[in-house]
Design a protein around this motif. Structure first.
Motif, PDB file in Angstrom:
ATOM      1  N   MET A   1       0.843  -1.176   0.000  1.00  0.00           N
ATOM      2  CA  MET A   1       0.000   0.000   0.000  1.00  0.00           C
ATOM      3  C   MET A   1       0.887   1.238   0.000  1.00  0.00           C
ATOM      4  N   GLN A   2       0.487   2.234  -0.734  1.00  0.00           N
ATOM      5  CA  GLN A   2       1.224   3.493  -0.796  1.00  0.00           C
ATOM      6  C   GLN A   2       0.730   4.440   0.290  1.00  0.00           C
ATOM      7  N   PHE A   3       1.649   5.016   1.029  1.00  0.00           N
ATOM      8  CA  PHE A   3       1.321   6.010   2.039  1.00  0.00           C
ATOM      9  C   PHE A   3       1.943   7.330   1.618  1.00  0.00           C
ATOM     10  N   SER A   4       1.277   8.422   1.960  1.00  0.00           N
ATOM     11  CA  SER A   4       1.817   9.737   1.629  1.00  0.00           C
ATOM     12  C   SER A   4       1.733  10.637   2.853  1.00  0.00           C
ATOM     13  N   VAL A   5       2.605  11.637   2.898  1.00  0.00           N
ATOM     14  CA  VAL A   5       2.639  12.589   4.009  1.00  0.00           C
ATOM     15  C   VAL A   5       1.275  13.258   4.124  1.00  0.00           C
ATOM     16  N   GLY A   6       0.775  13.320   5.344  1.00  0.00           N
ATOM     17  CA  GLY A   6      -0.527  13.918   5.611  1.00  0.00           C
ATOM     18  C   GLY A   6      -1.663  12.915   5.698  1.00  0.00           C
ATOM     19  N   ALA A   7      -1.420  11.687   5.263  1.00  0.00           N
ATOM     20  CA  ALA A   7      -2.460  10.658   5.317  1.00  0.00           C
ATOM     21  C   ALA A   7      -2.750  10.287   6.770  1.00  0.00           C
ATOM     22  N   VAL A   8      -4.002   9.980   7.050  1.00  0.00           N
ATOM     23  CA  VAL A   8      -4.404   9.509   8.381  1.00  0.00           C
ATOM     24  C   VAL A   8      -4.423   7.982   8.325  1.00  0.00           C
ATOM     25  N   VAL A   9      -3.702   7.370   9.258  1.00  0.00           N
ATOM     26  CA  VAL A   9      -3.548   5.916   9.292  1.00  0.00           C
ATOM     27  C   VAL A   9      -3.805   5.410  10.709  1.00  0.00           C
ATOM     28  N   HIS A  10      -3.827   4.090  10.848  1.00  0.00           N
ATOM     29  CA  HIS A  10      -3.897   3.484  12.178  1.00  0.00           C
ATOM     30  C   HIS A  10      -3.161   2.156  12.145  1.00  0.00           C
ATOM     31  N   LEU A  11      -2.756   1.709  13.331  1.00  0.00           N
ATOM     32  CA  LEU A  11      -2.156   0.383  13.437  1.00  0.00           C
ATOM     33  C   LEU A  11      -3.250  -0.649  13.204  1.00  0.00           C
ATOM     34  N   ILE A  12      -2.949  -1.695  12.469  1.00  0.00           N
ATOM     35  CA  ILE A  12      -3.944  -2.736  12.198  1.00  0.00           C
ATOM     36  C   ILE A  12      -4.461  -3.321  13.512  1.00  0.00           C
ATOM     37  N   ALA A  13      -3.586  -3.494  14.481  1.00  0.00           N
ATOM     38  CA  ALA A  13      -3.980  -4.076  15.769  1.00  0.00           C
ATOM     39  C   ALA A  13      -4.772  -3.109  16.650  1.00  0.00           C
ATOM     40  N   TYR A  14      -4.695  -1.812  16.370  1.00  0.00           N
ATOM     41  CA  TYR A  14      -5.371  -0.790  17.183  1.00  0.00           C
ATOM     42  C   TYR A  14      -6.074   0.211  16.265  1.00  0.00           C
ATOM     43  N   PRO A  15      -7.192  -0.158  15.667  1.00  0.00           N
ATOM     44  CA  PRO A  15      -7.842   0.717  14.687  1.00  0.00           C
ATOM     45  C   PRO A  15      -8.333   2.044  15.241  1.00  0.00           C
ATOM     46  N   SER A  16      -8.484   2.178  16.553  1.00  0.00           N
ATOM     47  CA  SER A  16      -8.941   3.454  17.108  1.00  0.00           C
ATOM     48  C   SER A  16      -7.770   4.426  17.333  1.00  0.00           C
ATOM     49  N   HIS A  17      -6.565   3.980  17.114  1.00  0.00           N
ATOM     50  CA  HIS A  17      -5.353   4.784  17.350  1.00  0.00           C
ATOM     51  C   HIS A  17      -4.964   5.497  16.045  1.00  0.00           C
ATOM     52  N   PHE A  53     -10.257   5.124   6.924  1.00  0.00           N
ATOM     53  CA  PHE A  53     -11.324   5.382   5.958  1.00  0.00           C
ATOM     54  C   PHE A  53     -11.679   6.858   6.005  1.00  0.00           C
ATOM     55  N   GLN A  54     -11.634   7.498   4.856  1.00  0.00           N
ATOM     56  CA  GLN A  54     -11.988   8.927   4.737  1.00  0.00           C
ATOM     57  C   GLN A  54     -13.142   9.035   3.757  1.00  0.00           C
ATOM     58  N   PRO A  55     -14.359   9.253   4.242  1.00  0.00           N
ATOM     59  CA  PRO A  55     -15.495   9.356   3.310  1.00  0.00           C
ATOM     60  C   PRO A  55     -15.308  10.551   2.379  1.00  0.00           C
TER      61      PRO A  55
END
Length: 62
Positions: A1-17, A53-55
């Motif tokens: 998966m490609q990630f870019s600066v400014g993207a909002v992400v989370h740890l797979i094990a802690y989706p609320s983080h 997820f960003q609607p």
């Protein structure tokens, strides 16, 4: 998966983080997040994080 600066992400094990990507160096992703009022930073391998997820906003014609 490609990630870019400014993207909002989370740890797979802690989706609320939720974290913000501040640097991408190959397969290492540097992220920042808040713990209370403190700003924290960590470097994670890309295979343990995923995009938040960003609607998409729709523009409704007037």
């Amino acid at each position: 998966m490609q990630f870019s600066v400014g993207a909002v992400v989370h740890l797979i094990a802690y989706p609320s983080h939720r974290m913000t990507v501040v640097e991408v160096d190959g397969r290492e992703i540097t992220c920042r997040w808040f713990e209370g009022a403190a700003v924290k930073e960590g470097i994670f391998p890309s295979h343990i994080i995923e995009m938040e997820f960003q609607p998409q906003m729709s523009i409704v014609p007037a």
